[in-house]
Design an enzyme around this catalytic site. Structure first.
Site, PDB file in Angstrom:
ATOM      1  N   TYR A 146      21.903  19.828  19.038  1.00 64.34           N
ATOM      2  CA  TYR A 146      23.030  19.431  19.884  1.00 64.34           C
ATOM      3  C   TYR A 146      23.423  20.527  20.868  1.00 64.34           C
ATOM      4  O   TYR A 146      23.970  20.244  21.921  1.00 64.34           O
ATOM      5  CB  TYR A 146      24.249  19.112  19.013  1.00 64.34           C
ATOM      6  CG  TYR A 146      24.261  17.720  18.449  1.00 64.34           C
ATOM      7  CD1 TYR A 146      23.289  17.321  17.534  1.00 64.34           C
ATOM      8  CD2 TYR A 146      25.241  16.815  18.814  1.00 64.34           C
ATOM      9  CE1 TYR A 146      23.305  16.042  17.005  1.00 64.34           C
ATOM     10  CE2 TYR A 146      25.262  15.535  18.283  1.00 64.34           C
ATOM     11  CZ  TYR A 146      24.295  15.158  17.388  1.00 64.34           C
ATOM     12  OH  TYR A 146      24.328  13.897  16.871  1.00 64.34           O
ATOM     13  N   LYS A 195      13.666  19.740   6.726  1.00 61.66           N
ATOM     14  CA  LYS A 195      12.302  19.276   7.005  1.00 61.66           C
ATOM     15  C   LYS A 195      11.414  20.513   6.962  1.00 61.66           C
ATOM     16  O   LYS A 195      10.745  20.892   7.938  1.00 61.66           O
ATOM     17  CB  LYS A 195      12.279  18.575   8.379  1.00 61.66           C
ATOM     18  CG  LYS A 195      10.973  17.893   8.724  1.00 61.66           C
ATOM     19  CD  LYS A 195      10.690  16.656   7.888  1.00 61.66           C
ATOM     20  CE  LYS A 195       9.311  16.096   8.207  1.00 61.66           C
ATOM     21  NZ  LYS A 195       8.899  15.018   7.275  1.00 61.66           N
ATOM     22  N   ASP A 227      13.269  12.848   5.344  1.00 66.91           N
ATOM     23  CA  ASP A 227      12.733  11.478   5.296  1.00 66.91           C
ATOM     24  C   ASP A 227      12.886  10.898   3.895  1.00 66.91           C
ATOM     25  O   ASP A 227      13.255   9.736   3.718  1.00 66.91           O
ATOM     26  CB  ASP A 227      11.279  11.419   5.801  1.00 66.91           C
ATOM     27  CG  ASP A 227      10.381  12.510   5.226  1.00 66.91           C
ATOM     28  OD1 ASP A 227      10.892  13.426   4.547  1.00 66.91           O
ATOM     29  OD2 ASP A 227       9.154  12.433   5.458  1.00 66.91           O
ATOM     30  N   ASP A 251      23.998  13.749  11.334  1.00 62.75           N
ATOM     31  CA  ASP A 251      24.443  12.633  12.176  1.00 62.75           C
ATOM     32  C   ASP A 251      23.807  11.337  11.683  1.00 62.75           C
ATOM     33  O   ASP A 251      24.483  10.327  11.488  1.00 62.75           O
ATOM     34  CB  ASP A 251      24.047  12.907  13.636  1.00 62.75           C
ATOM     35  CG  ASP A 251      24.458  11.771  14.556  1.00 62.75           C
ATOM     36  OD1 ASP A 251      25.598  11.285  14.412  1.00 62.75           O
ATOM     37  OD2 ASP A 251      23.638  11.368  15.411  1.00 62.75           O
ATOM     38  N   ASP A 255      25.576   8.117   9.048  1.00 60.45           N
ATOM     39  CA  ASP A 255      25.680   6.695   9.404  1.00 60.45           C
ATOM     40  C   ASP A 255      25.036   5.834   8.321  1.00 60.45           C
ATOM     41  O   ASP A 255      25.549   4.778   7.962  1.00 60.45           O
ATOM     42  CB  ASP A 255      24.977   6.397  10.746  1.00 60.45           C
ATOM     43  CG  ASP A 255      25.948   6.479  11.924  1.00 60.45           C
ATOM     44  OD1 ASP A 255      26.966   7.190  11.803  1.00 60.45           O
ATOM     45  OD2 ASP A 255      25.680   5.831  12.954  1.00 60.45           O
TER      46      ASP A 255
HETATM   47  C1  IPM Z   1      29.262  11.422  15.421  1.00 59.66           C
HETATM   48  C2  IPM Z   1      28.883  10.819  16.740  1.00 59.66           C
HETATM   49  C3  IPM Z   1      28.721  11.953  17.763  1.00 59.66           C
HETATM   50  C4  IPM Z   1      27.623  12.850  17.244  1.00 59.66           C
HETATM   51  C5  IPM Z   1      28.449  11.486  19.196  1.00 59.66           C
HETATM   52  C6  IPM Z   1      29.553  10.587  19.698  1.00 59.66           C
HETATM   53  C7  IPM Z   1      28.220  12.624  20.127  1.00 59.66           C
HETATM   54  O1  IPM Z   1      27.728  10.061  16.611  1.00 59.66           O
HETATM   55  O2  IPM Z   1      30.334  12.051  15.346  1.00 59.66           O
HETATM   56  O3  IPM Z   1      28.506  11.246  14.455  1.00 59.66           O
HETATM   57  O4  IPM Z   1      26.436  12.576  17.459  1.00 59.66           O
HETATM   58  O5  IPM Z   1      27.944  13.865  16.610  1.00 59.66           O
HETATM   59 MG    MG Z   2      27.027   9.876  14.633  1.00 58.81          MG
END
Ligand code: IPM
Ligand code: MG
Length: 365
Positions: A146, A195, A227, A251, A255
Site C-alpha cells: 500500500y 508467503k 493461500d 485486507d 473480507d
Molecule cells: C479496507 C478497505 C481499504 C483498504 C480501501 C478503501 C483503501 O478495503 O479498509 O479494508 O484496502 O485498506
Molecule cells: Mg478492504
C-alpha cells in the site's frame, strides 16, 4: 469523563450509520455519566466535492487533536462516480490511506465473531460452523504494497506498472507484539500468515515473529501460508484466534473472515498507533447502492464505537454494555435486511437503520 471525538461521516451509507453510533454513544454518556463532544471532519468524496482533495491538512490536524476518530465509510461507485475519473492520489481512498499514515495507525484490529442468532446468515454448513468461531485479524496497516514506491511507465513501447512491497524488521516487530499482546487477553493462539515460500518480505516477517514469540511463552503460535489460510478460513474457521498478517493479505483475509460471519455489516474495526489514539470504522464499505434508503446495518459502526470506548477511553464496562445491547437486540429478533434469514421465520422482524440504533439504545443498561 469528557472526550473529544472526531467524526468522519464520509460518503454513501457513512452518515446514516455514524448517526446511529452517535446515538448509542450519547446513551452511554447519559447512563454512565460521560460527555462526548463531536467535531465533524471531512474526508473522502465529500471532501473532494467541498475542497478538491480527499483529505486536507486541516482535517488531519482536527483528527490529531481528537481523543479518537469515529468513521463511517468513504468512496462511491468506482464504475460511475466522477471521483474515480481523478488521478489515484486524489480519489476518496487516498484520503483514508493518508490519514492512516499521518497518524501512524499501524495496527488494525478486525474481530470476526459468529453470533449464535445469526448462524442462519452464515454461508458455511453446520458441521463446519461447529461451536461457532471468534477470531481477531491483526492487520499491519501502514506498510507493504500500500505504501511502497509505485509507478506506471512505458518501457520499450510496453506499458509496465510496478508496486513495491517493503517491510523493515521494526515495522514487523511492533505489529507482532500487538498481535501477541491481544492473544494473551484471548485464547493465547497466534497464526502468523505470510508467503514465505516465495517472498523475501515474508521470510523476514517469519524470522521477526519467531523472535517476538520467544517473549510470549504462553502463546501457541504457528506460521501459515496465505493461500492455505484463505482455504482454512472456510474449511475450519474455529481453529483461529489471532491472525497476524501484513497489509495486503490482511485486507483480503479480513473480507473473507467477515463473510463467514454472515454479513460485513456486523464487523467493527480499530486502527491504533502506539498511543491511546485510534480510528474506528466498520469493516464494510460505503455501499452507494443502498445509501440514503435507511436500510443499512449500523451494527458494525456501533460496535466500532464500542471498540473506541474500550481501546481509546479505557471504558470497558461501557463497551461491554454496548456489545451486550447488540446481542440482546439480535436475541429479540430484530434484523436489518442484510442479516435477515432466507427462509421464513416469524420470530424475526425486519427493521431499518434508525430503528436498529434506537432499539440498541433502549437496551443499554
Ligand atoms: C479496507 C478497505 C481499504 C483498504 C480501501 C478503501 C483503501 O478495503 O479498509 O479494508 O484496502 O485498506
Ligand atoms: Mg478492504
Amino acid at each position: 469523563m469528557e472526550f473529544q471525538i472526531g467524526v468522519i461521516a464520509g460518503d454513501g451509507i457513512g452518515p446514516e450509520v455514524v448517526a446511529e453510533a452517535k446515538k448509542v454513544l450519547n446513551k452511554v454518556g447519559a447512563v454512565y455519566g460521560h460527555s462526548f463532544h463531536y467535531k465533524s471532519i471531512l474526508m473522502g468524496g465529500c471532501s473532494i466535492d467541498a475542497t478538491g482533495v480527499p483529505l486536507t491538512d486541516e482535517a488531519i490536524a482536527a483528527a490529531k487533536a481528537s481523543d479518537a476518530v469515529l468513521m463511517g465509510s468513504i468512496g462511491g461507485n468506482t464504475q460511475t462516480s466522477p471521483w474515480y475519473q481523478l488521478p489515484p492520489q486524489l480519489r476518496p481512498e487516498a484520503g483514508l490511506l493518508k490519514l492512516r499514515k499521518s497518524l501512524n495507525l499501524f495496527a488494525n484490529l478486525r474481530p470476526a465473531y459468529l453470533y449464535e442468532e445469526l448462524k442462519e446468515a452464515c454461508p458455511l454448513r453446520d458441521n463446519i460452523i461447529g461451536d461457532g468461531f471468534d477470531m481477531m485479524i491483526m492487520r499491519e496497516l501502514t506498510g507493504g504494497l500500500y505504501f511502497g514506491e509505485r509507478k506506471t511507465e512505458e518501457i520499450d513501447g510496453v506499458m509496465t506498472a510496478v508496486d513495491t512491497l517493503t517491510y523493515n524488521e521494526n515495522e514487523i516487530r511492533r505489529i507482532a507484539k500487538r498481535g501477541f499482546d491481544i492473544a494473551m487477553k484471548r485464547r493465547k493462539k497466534v497464526t502468523s500468515v505470510d508467503k514465505a515460500n516465495v517472498l523475501d518480505s515474508s521470510r523476514l516477517w517469519r524470522k521477526v515473529v519467531e523472535e517476538v514469540a520467544e517473549d510470549y511463552p504462553e502463546v501457541a503460535y504457528e506460521h501459515m501460508l496465505v493461500d492455505n489460510c484463505a482455504m482454512q478460513l472456510v474449511k475450519n474457521p474455529g481453529q483461529f484466534d489471532v491472525i497476524l498478517t501484513e497489509n495486503m493479505f490482511g485486507d483480503i483475509l479480513s473480507d473473507e473472515a467477515s463473510m463467514v460471519t454472515g454479513s460485513i455489516g456486523m464487523l467493527s474495526s480499530a486502527s491504533l498507533n502506539d498511543t491511546k489514539f485510534g480510528l474506528y470504522e466498520p469493516s464494510g464499505g460505503s455501499a452507494p447502492d443502498i445509501a440514503g434508503k435507511g436500510i443499512a446495518n449500523p451494527i458494525a459502526t456501533i460496535l466500532s464505537a464500542a471498540m473506541m470506548l474500550r481501546y481509546s477511553f479505557d471504558l470497558d464496562k461501557e463497551a461491554d454494555a454496548v456489545e451486550e445491547a447488540v446481542r440482546q437486540v439480535l436475541k429479540d429478533g430484530y434484523r436489518t435486511i442484510d442479516i435477515m434469514p432466507q427462509n421464513e421465520n416469524e420470530n424475526v422482524t425486519l427493521i431499518g437503520t434508525a430503528k436498529m440504533g434506537d432499539f440498541i439504545c433502549e437496551r443499554i443498561k
